[in-house]
Design a protein around this motif. Structure first.
Motif, PDB file in Angstrom:
ATOM      1  N   ASN A  40       0.825  -1.211   0.000  1.00 37.21           N
ATOM      2  CA  ASN A  40       0.000   0.000   0.000  1.00 37.21           C
ATOM      3  C   ASN A  40       0.858   1.260   0.000  1.00 37.21           C
ATOM      4  O   ASN A  40       0.492   2.264  -0.599  1.00 37.21           O
ATOM      5  CB  ASN A  40      -0.957   0.000   1.192  1.00 37.21           C
ATOM      6  CG  ASN A  40      -2.089  -0.986   1.014  1.00 37.21           C
ATOM      7  OD1 ASN A  40      -2.372  -1.438  -0.088  1.00 37.21           O
ATOM      8  ND2 ASN A  40      -2.723  -1.339   2.102  1.00 37.21           N
ATOM      9  N   GLU A  43       1.754   1.849  -3.487  1.00 38.52           N
ATOM     10  CA  GLU A  43       0.591   2.337  -4.238  1.00 38.52           C
ATOM     11  C   GLU A  43       0.330   3.806  -3.961  1.00 38.52           C
ATOM     12  O   GLU A  43      -0.029   4.558  -4.872  1.00 38.52           O
ATOM     13  CB  GLU A  43      -0.652   1.516  -3.899  1.00 38.52           C
ATOM     14  CG  GLU A  43      -0.795   0.291  -4.737  1.00 38.52           C
ATOM     15  CD  GLU A  43      -2.168  -0.335  -4.589  1.00 38.52           C
ATOM     16  OE1 GLU A  43      -3.027   0.203  -3.862  1.00 38.52           O
ATOM     17  OE2 GLU A  43      -2.365  -1.378  -5.216  1.00 38.52           O
ATOM     18  N   GLU A  46       2.756   5.736  -5.931  1.00 38.56           N
ATOM     19  CA  GLU A  46       2.356   5.743  -7.334  1.00 38.56           C
ATOM     20  C   GLU A  46       1.183   6.690  -7.569  1.00 38.56           C
ATOM     21  O   GLU A  46       1.176   7.466  -8.532  1.00 38.56           O
ATOM     22  CB  GLU A  46       1.982   4.334  -7.793  1.00 38.56           C
ATOM     23  CG  GLU A  46       1.592   4.299  -9.250  1.00 38.56           C
ATOM     24  CD  GLU A  46       0.972   2.994  -9.673  1.00 38.56           C
ATOM     25  OE1 GLU A  46       1.236   2.578 -10.794  1.00 38.56           O
ATOM     26  OE2 GLU A  46       0.198   2.404  -8.884  1.00 38.56           O
ATOM     27  N   ASN A  47       0.189   6.663  -6.699  1.00 36.94           N
ATOM     28  CA  ASN A  47      -0.980   7.539  -6.855  1.00 36.94           C
ATOM     29  C   ASN A  47      -0.585   9.006  -6.767  1.00 36.94           C
ATOM     30  O   ASN A  47      -1.075   9.839  -7.541  1.00 36.94           O
ATOM     31  CB  ASN A  47      -2.041   7.212  -5.800  1.00 36.94           C
ATOM     32  CG  ASN A  47      -2.695   5.876  -6.046  1.00 36.94           C
ATOM     33  OD1 ASN A  47      -2.694   5.362  -7.164  1.00 36.94           O
ATOM     34  ND2 ASN A  47      -3.239   5.294  -5.005  1.00 36.94           N
ATOM     35  N   SER A  73      -2.489  -0.560 -12.762  1.00 35.52           N
ATOM     36  CA  SER A  73      -2.090  -0.268 -11.387  1.00 35.52           C
ATOM     37  C   SER A  73      -0.801  -1.019 -11.078  1.00 35.52           C
ATOM     38  O   SER A  73      -0.391  -1.921 -11.810  1.00 35.52           O
ATOM     39  CB  SER A  73      -3.187  -0.680 -10.411  1.00 35.52           C
ATOM     40  OG  SER A  73      -3.291  -2.082 -10.375  1.00 35.52           O
ATOM     41  N   LYS A  75      -0.192  -3.157  -8.709  1.00 31.10           N
ATOM     42  CA  LYS A  75      -0.464  -4.570  -8.447  1.00 31.10           C
ATOM     43  C   LYS A  75      -0.636  -5.354  -9.749  1.00 31.10           C
ATOM     44  O   LYS A  75      -0.096  -6.444  -9.900  1.00 31.10           O
ATOM     45  CB  LYS A  75      -1.713  -4.724  -7.586  1.00 31.10           C
ATOM     46  CG  LYS A  75      -1.523  -4.349  -6.150  1.00 31.10           C
ATOM     47  CD  LYS A  75      -2.794  -4.545  -5.358  1.00 31.10           C
ATOM     48  CE  LYS A  75      -2.625  -4.084  -3.926  1.00 31.10           C
ATOM     49  NZ  LYS A  75      -3.857  -4.235  -3.155  1.00 31.10           N
TER      50      LYS A  75
END
Length: 120
Positions: A40, A43, A46-47, A73, A75
């Motif tokens: 997470n 992520e 990345e976001n 994404s 993942k």
């Protein structure tokens, strides 16, 4: 004016895909079965990067931004890399690799093994 912004966005996206994403996913076929809290964190990074690239407002969803940029994404990207990696293993001529026994990643007993990321 819009053409300049589109070019800037494309250049920023290209830099992200060429430099940052390979760093984020280095050896991901091995460590991708780690705890969700660690994934997470990647992520979130990345976001934030995608939001900076697109100059997105706070109310725009990350999924919509990824679909607009046509990038998977993190993942999904890691799973794609893992699939390619595990497909290539039987074709390698290394005798040491051939001695490693096959295991089924879908079994619960093997849930912390690298191949298990293909079954999430």
């Amino acid at each position: 004016m819009c053409i300049v912004n589109a070019n800037r966005t494309n250049n920023k996206l290209l830099i992200y895909l060429a430099y940052l994403r390979p760093i984020l996913t280095y050896a991901s076929t091995v460590w991708a079965c780690t705890a969700k809290c660690h994934l997470n964190k990647l992520e979130v990074l990345e976001n934030k990067t995608i939001r900076m690239i697109t100059n997105a407002c706070w109310y725009q969803r990350n999924i919509d931004l990824r679909q607009a940029l046509k990038i998977p994404s993190l993942k999904e990207f890691i799973q794609k890399i893992a699939e390619k990696f595990f497909e290539k293993i039987p074709n390698i001529d290394n005798t040491t690799l051939k001695k490693i026994p096959y295991y089924d990643g879908s079994l619960l007993i093997n849930k912390k093994r690298p191949r298990s990321i293909l079954f999430k």
